[in-house]
Design a protein around this motif. Structure first.
Motif, short mmCIF file in Angstrom:
data_model
loop_
_atom_site.label_atom_id
_atom_site.label_comp_id
_atom_site.label_asym_id
_atom_site.label_seq_id
_atom_site.Cartn_x
_atom_site.Cartn_y
_atom_site.Cartn_z
N PRO A 1 57.47 70.07 -35.60
CA PRO A 1 56.66 69.31 -34.30
C PRO A 1 56.20 67.96 -35.83
O PRO A 1 55.94 66.44 -35.35
N ARG A 2 55.92 68.19 -37.07
CA ARG A 2 55.24 67.81 -37.86
C ARG A 2 56.80 66.08 -38.10
O ARG A 2 56.62 64.66 -38.98
N THR A 3 58.15 66.79 -37.87
CA THR A 3 59.15 65.59 -38.57
C THR A 3 59.43 64.89 -37.01
O THR A 3 60.61 64.58 -37.10
N SER A 4 59.53 65.34 -35.92
CA SER A 4 59.70 65.76 -34.96
C SER A 4 60.09 64.23 -33.97
O SER A 4 61.39 63.11 -33.95
N VAL A 5 59.55 62.87 -34.52
CA VAL A 5 59.59 61.90 -34.41
C VAL A 5 60.65 61.06 -35.29
O VAL A 5 62.07 60.48 -34.87
N LEU A 6 61.07 61.37 -37.08
CA LEU A 6 62.13 60.88 -37.16
C LEU A 6 63.57 62.11 -36.41
O LEU A 6 64.10 61.59 -36.54
N GLY A 7 63.34 62.92 -36.33
CA GLY A 7 64.66 64.43 -35.61
C GLY A 7 64.55 63.22 -34.39
O GLY A 7 66.03 62.83 -34.23
N ALA A 8 64.15 63.07 -34.02
CA ALA A 8 64.57 61.93 -32.55
C ALA A 8 65.58 60.50 -32.82
O ALA A 8 66.01 60.46 -32.47
N ILE A 9 64.29 59.46 -33.53
CA ILE A 9 65.55 58.40 -34.63
C ILE A 9 66.62 59.14 -35.19
O ILE A 9 67.42 58.87 -34.84
N LEU A 10 66.88 60.23 -35.78
CA LEU A 10 68.60 61.17 -36.14
C LEU A 10 69.14 60.67 -35.20
O LEU A 10 70.57 60.99 -35.92
N VAL A 11 67.95 61.70 -34.08
CA VAL A 11 69.13 62.07 -33.04
C VAL A 11 69.77 60.81 -32.57
O VAL A 11 71.18 60.81 -32.12
N THR A 12 69.09 59.73 -32.46
CA THR A 12 68.93 58.62 -31.16
C THR A 12 70.69 57.87 -32.07
O THR A 12 71.75 57.27 -31.52
N GLY A 13 70.50 57.59 -33.31
CA GLY A 13 71.52 56.97 -34.13
C GLY A 13 72.61 57.92 -34.14
O GLY A 13 73.22 57.33 -34.68
N PHE A 14 73.01 59.21 -34.40
CA PHE A 14 73.84 59.58 -34.39
C PHE A 14 74.87 59.62 -32.77
O PHE A 14 75.70 59.64 -33.33
N PHE A 15 73.92 60.35 -32.11
CA PHE A 15 74.83 59.79 -30.78
C PHE A 15 74.92 58.03 -30.47
O PHE A 15 75.61 58.18 -29.68
N GLY A 16 74.46 57.43 -30.92
CA GLY A 16 74.58 55.92 -30.55
C GLY A 16 75.42 55.38 -31.47
O GLY A 16 76.82 55.04 -30.97
N GLY A 17 76.17 56.28 -32.86
CA GLY A 17 77.06 56.57 -33.45
C GLY A 17 78.46 56.70 -32.40
O GLY A 17 79.57 55.66 -32.48
#
Length: 125
Positions: free
Chosen positions: A62-78
């Motif tokens: 939970p404390r890093t979920s926003v960062l995780g969502a950003i990274l997930v988005t970036g990974f799949f955007g790639g």
């Protein structure tokens, strides 16, 4: 109710990331053809698996979920960009990558009031 829907949606995203990373780590021969078709050397498979696991852990906590969502988005955007470069416009891998990115943010939106405050949805009158 929306919190549980968000948790379930987020869990689905984490399961997908962990499953994909597991295939990369334990059965790289299953994705060897796709890797060579995309121009990625098979030696990068463990790196991709580590990135997916990192995204999953950061997104699940939970404390890093926003960062995780950003990274997930970036990974799949790639991944979407890679398939676009390969001429695969609207291909299943692109659509699946888009869906996972949307699910990541939907899950976070439903389970985190702070995200709902930052990204408010407005109703049409």
């Amino acid at each position: 109710m929306s919190i549980w829907a968000g948790r379930i949606t987020s869990a689905l995203v984490v399961i997908i990331l962990v499953e994909d990373a597991s295939v990369n780590l334990f059965a790289p021969q299953l994705i060897e053809a796709e890797m060579s078709a995309s121009g990625f050397p098979i030696e990068l498979v463990p790196v991709l698996a580590a990135l997916m696991l990192l995204c999953a852990v950061l997104y699940a906590y939970p404390r890093t979920s926003v960062l995780g969502a950003i990274l997930v988005t970036g990974f799949f955007g790639g991944a979407i960009s890679l398939h676009l470069r390969m001429g695969e416009i609207g291909s299943p891998p692109q659509l699946i990558s888009l869906l996972i990115g949307v699910l990541a943010w939907l899950g976070l939106f439903l389970r985190d009031a702070n995200v709902r405050t930052i990204l408010p949805l407005r109703r049409l009158a």
